[in-house]
Design a protein around this motif. Structure first.
Motif, PDB file in Angstrom:
ATOM      1  N   THR A 291       8.304  13.418  -9.229  1.00 55.54           N
ATOM      2  CA  THR A 291       8.490  14.258  -7.875  1.00 55.54           C
ATOM      3  C   THR A 291      10.205  14.766  -7.791  1.00 55.54           C
ATOM      4  O   THR A 291      10.588  13.785  -8.481  1.00 55.54           O
TER       5      THR A 291
ATOM      6  N   GLU B  86       0.307  -1.075  -0.067  1.00 58.28           N
ATOM      7  CA  GLU B  86       0.414  -0.158   0.143  1.00 58.28           C
ATOM      8  C   GLU B  86       0.953   1.383  -0.442  1.00 58.28           C
ATOM      9  O   GLU B  86       1.381   1.322   0.798  1.00 58.28           O
ATOM     10  N   LEU B  87       0.742   2.367  -1.251  1.00 57.62           N
ATOM     11  CA  LEU B  87       1.454   2.920  -0.771  1.00 57.62           C
ATOM     12  C   LEU B  87       0.387   4.596   0.458  1.00 57.62           C
ATOM     13  O   LEU B  87      -1.206   4.305   0.193  1.00 57.62           O
ATOM     14  N   LYS B  88       1.084   5.502   1.051  1.00 58.10           N
ATOM     15  CA  LYS B  88       0.971   6.138   1.912  1.00 58.10           C
ATOM     16  C   LYS B  88       1.244   7.135   1.155  1.00 58.10           C
ATOM     17  O   LYS B  88       2.569   7.479   1.111  1.00 58.10           O
ATOM     18  N   PHE B  89       0.561   8.644   1.719  1.00 58.27           N
ATOM     19  CA  PHE B  89       0.510   9.767   0.949  1.00 58.27           C
ATOM     20  C   PHE B  89       0.035  10.904   2.614  1.00 58.27           C
ATOM     21  O   PHE B  89      -0.858  10.480   2.625  1.00 58.27           O
TER      22      PHE B  89
ATOM     23  N   TRP C 237       5.904  10.837   0.836  1.00 57.33           N
ATOM     24  CA  TRP C 237       5.287   9.911   0.520  1.00 57.33           C
ATOM     25  C   TRP C 237       6.076   8.546   1.861  1.00 57.33           C
ATOM     26  O   TRP C 237       7.389   8.823   1.685  1.00 57.33           O
ATOM     27  N   ASN C 238       4.673   7.710   2.062  1.00 51.78           N
ATOM     28  CA  ASN C 238       5.337   6.591   3.162  1.00 51.78           C
ATOM     29  C   ASN C 238       5.873   7.144   4.733  1.00 51.78           C
ATOM     30  O   ASN C 238       6.788   6.745   4.752  1.00 51.78           O
TER      31      ASN C 238
ATOM     32  N   ASP D  21       5.522  17.401  -5.934  1.00 54.70           N
ATOM     33  CA  ASP D  21       4.916  16.525  -6.661  1.00 54.70           C
ATOM     34  C   ASP D  21       4.179  17.344  -7.988  1.00 54.70           C
ATOM     35  O   ASP D  21       3.266  17.623  -7.591  1.00 54.70           O
TER      36      ASP D  21
ATOM     37  N   LYS E  14       0.268   9.355 -12.593  1.00 59.47           N
ATOM     38  CA  LYS E  14       1.762   9.331 -12.818  1.00 59.47           C
ATOM     39  C   LYS E  14       1.822  10.469 -12.986  1.00 59.47           C
ATOM     40  O   LYS E  14       1.384  11.584 -13.836  1.00 59.47           O
TER      41      LYS E  14
END
Length: 71
Positions: A55, A3-6, A31-32, A39, A52
């Motif tokens: 960054t 899972e990508l956390k932001f 990010w994470n 970004d 897409k």
């Protein structure tokens, strides 16, 4: 896939908007849990889905800014 956390720590600018409501934005994002970076990417209206993007570190953003002033 992990899972990508932001976390969008600062919304800087909306660069454009599509007819479907998605916006291309310049934001400062962590990010994470890492240090926030600049970004540029497309976001759905609720900032739940993203396209897409690219960054950039502070140094990269300054080089980009410098390059654009020569155009």
């Amino acid at each position: 896939m992990a899972e990508l956390k932001f976390e969008i720590t600062e919304q800087i600018a909306v660069l454009s908007e599509s007819p479907k409501g998605w916006t291309k934005e310049l934001n400062l994002i962590s990010w994470n849990g890492r240090e926030p970076k600049y970004d540029i990417r497309d976001w759905d209206p609720n900032h739940e889905k993203m396209g897409k993007g690219v960054t950039l570190s502070n140094e990269e953003l300054l080089k980009l800014k410098e390059s654009l002033t020569r155009v």
